[in-house]
Scaffold this motif. Sequence first.
Motif, mmCIF file in Angstrom:
data_model
loop_
_atom_site.group_PDB
_atom_site.id
_atom_site.type_symbol
_atom_site.label_atom_id
_atom_site.label_comp_id
_atom_site.label_asym_id
_atom_site.label_seq_id
_atom_site.Cartn_x
_atom_site.Cartn_y
_atom_site.Cartn_z
ATOM 1 N N MET A 244 -20.564 20.110 -21.046
ATOM 2 C CA MET A 244 -19.613 20.372 -19.988
ATOM 3 C C MET A 244 -19.395 19.094 -19.174
ATOM 4 O O MET A 244 -20.307 18.327 -18.945
ATOM 5 N N SER A 245 -18.207 18.885 -18.745
ATOM 6 C CA SER A 245 -17.846 17.683 -18.000
ATOM 7 C C SER A 245 -18.228 17.812 -16.534
ATOM 8 O O SER A 245 -18.223 18.897 -15.964
ATOM 9 N N THR A 246 -18.551 16.688 -15.936
ATOM 10 C CA THR A 246 -18.778 16.612 -14.496
ATOM 11 C C THR A 246 -17.633 15.790 -13.941
ATOM 12 O O THR A 246 -17.647 14.560 -13.997
ATOM 13 N N ARG A 247 -16.627 16.477 -13.433
ATOM 14 C CA ARG A 247 -15.406 15.818 -12.971
ATOM 15 C C ARG A 247 -15.583 15.270 -11.556
ATOM 16 O O ARG A 247 -16.305 15.852 -10.750
ATOM 17 N N SER A 248 -14.863 14.185 -11.271
ATOM 18 C CA SER A 248 -14.970 13.593 -9.941
ATOM 19 C C SER A 248 -13.698 12.854 -9.579
ATOM 20 O O SER A 248 -12.871 12.545 -10.440
ATOM 21 N N GLN A 249 -13.553 12.595 -8.299
ATOM 22 C CA GLN A 249 -12.486 11.765 -7.763
ATOM 23 C C GLN A 249 -13.144 10.583 -7.064
ATOM 24 O O GLN A 249 -14.091 10.770 -6.290
ATOM 25 N N LEU A 250 -12.657 9.397 -7.339
ATOM 26 C CA LEU A 250 -13.144 8.189 -6.666
ATOM 27 C C LEU A 250 -11.989 7.577 -5.900
ATOM 28 O O LEU A 250 -10.924 7.318 -6.476
ATOM 29 N N ARG A 251 -12.222 7.368 -4.634
ATOM 30 C CA ARG A 251 -11.212 6.752 -3.786
ATOM 31 C C ARG A 251 -11.704 5.373 -3.382
ATOM 32 O O ARG A 251 -12.761 5.246 -2.763
ATOM 33 N N PHE A 252 -10.956 4.356 -3.771
ATOM 34 C CA PHE A 252 -11.239 2.987 -3.362
ATOM 35 C C PHE A 252 -10.340 2.709 -2.163
ATOM 36 O O PHE A 252 -9.131 2.947 -2.226
ATOM 37 N N ILE A 253 -10.924 2.226 -1.086
ATOM 38 C CA ILE A 253 -10.164 2.065 0.144
ATOM 39 C C ILE A 253 -10.500 0.746 0.823
ATOM 40 O O ILE A 253 -11.628 0.272 0.760
ATOM 41 N N GLN A 254 -9.488 0.184 1.436
ATOM 42 C CA GLN A 254 -9.676 -0.992 2.274
ATOM 43 C C GLN A 254 -8.994 -0.664 3.600
ATOM 44 O O GLN A 254 -7.783 -0.456 3.645
ATOM 45 N N ARG A 255 -9.788 -0.574 4.636
ATOM 46 C CA ARG A 255 -9.285 -0.166 5.946
ATOM 47 C C ARG A 255 -8.454 -1.284 6.560
ATOM 48 O O ARG A 255 -8.779 -2.455 6.436
ATOM 49 N N SER A 256 -7.393 -0.880 7.242
ATOM 50 C CA SER A 256 -6.603 -1.866 7.965
ATOM 51 C C SER A 256 -7.358 -2.259 9.226
ATOM 52 O O SER A 256 -8.215 -1.520 9.716
ATOM 53 N N GLU A 257 -7.050 -3.421 9.711
ATOM 54 C CA GLU A 257 -7.679 -3.878 10.954
ATOM 55 C C GLU A 257 -7.112 -3.038 12.098
ATOM 56 O O GLU A 257 -5.898 -2.881 12.204
ATOM 57 N N PRO A 258 -7.947 -2.510 12.955
ATOM 58 C CA PRO A 258 -7.442 -1.676 14.049
ATOM 59 C C PRO A 258 -6.881 -2.506 15.205
ATOM 60 O O PRO A 258 -7.228 -2.302 16.358
ATOM 61 N N ALA A 259 -6.001 -3.446 14.885
ATOM 62 C CA ALA A 259 -5.458 -4.339 15.899
ATOM 63 C C ALA A 259 -4.540 -3.599 16.873
ATOM 64 O O ALA A 259 -4.682 -3.713 18.079
ATOM 65 N N ASP A 260 -3.604 -2.849 16.353
ATOM 66 C CA ASP A 260 -2.707 -2.087 17.208
ATOM 67 C C ASP A 260 -2.090 -0.957 16.389
ATOM 68 O O ASP A 260 -2.375 -0.786 15.221
#
Length: 190
Positions: free
Chosen positions: A1-17
């Motif tokens: 049986m498969s073990t399904r998953s979701q992978l999210r790669f993220i790079q946050r924006s700088e919280p400048a404004d």
Amino acid sequence: MSTRSQLRFIQRSEPADEQSEPDRIAQIYRHSDGYPDGVLRDLVQLKELLDETRTECGPAYAAAQFLFLDTLSTMTLYVDEGRDRSIHADHPSDLLEPDNMEHLDQPMFLLGHGVENPADGIHGDEEYLYVVELPNRNPFEEPSEWTVKVSGHSAFPRWDGPTEDAFERASWQFHGPLEHALEEIVAEPA
């Protein structure tokens, strides 16, 4: 049986404004071996490769490279396995010939992954969610730490809708540096 998953790669924006750019996100579906032991080891291998080659270029590239490495690892299932096979390790381009695939019923290296649109929702049969947060940096600088979040087993809602909701409402069993995740989750006795 498969073990399904979701992978999210993220790079946050700088919280400048308020007018700063939104977070950069690339999300993929992994059909098999989505349990933390396998995914975290694959992420460590990917990070080591990207650090050594200085090719970390943001979420889309990291996600694509993860898919490529994962696909390479499953191709061995189809190369040099039997006398009826016409795919040989010394000619990997044989995998590109449709006639060489007649004996294969839905080869996993072609079906084991998907590039997801976070706005479309998740399949609903995933068992794990992962967030891989990449640092904001110039790819030519010294390598820096990746932060990961690993959901508990099926510890998130399942529905058709924006994926963001599932990731926001998930219960996370780990949130911290990738190297610590490997130590804390994978090293635990079964």
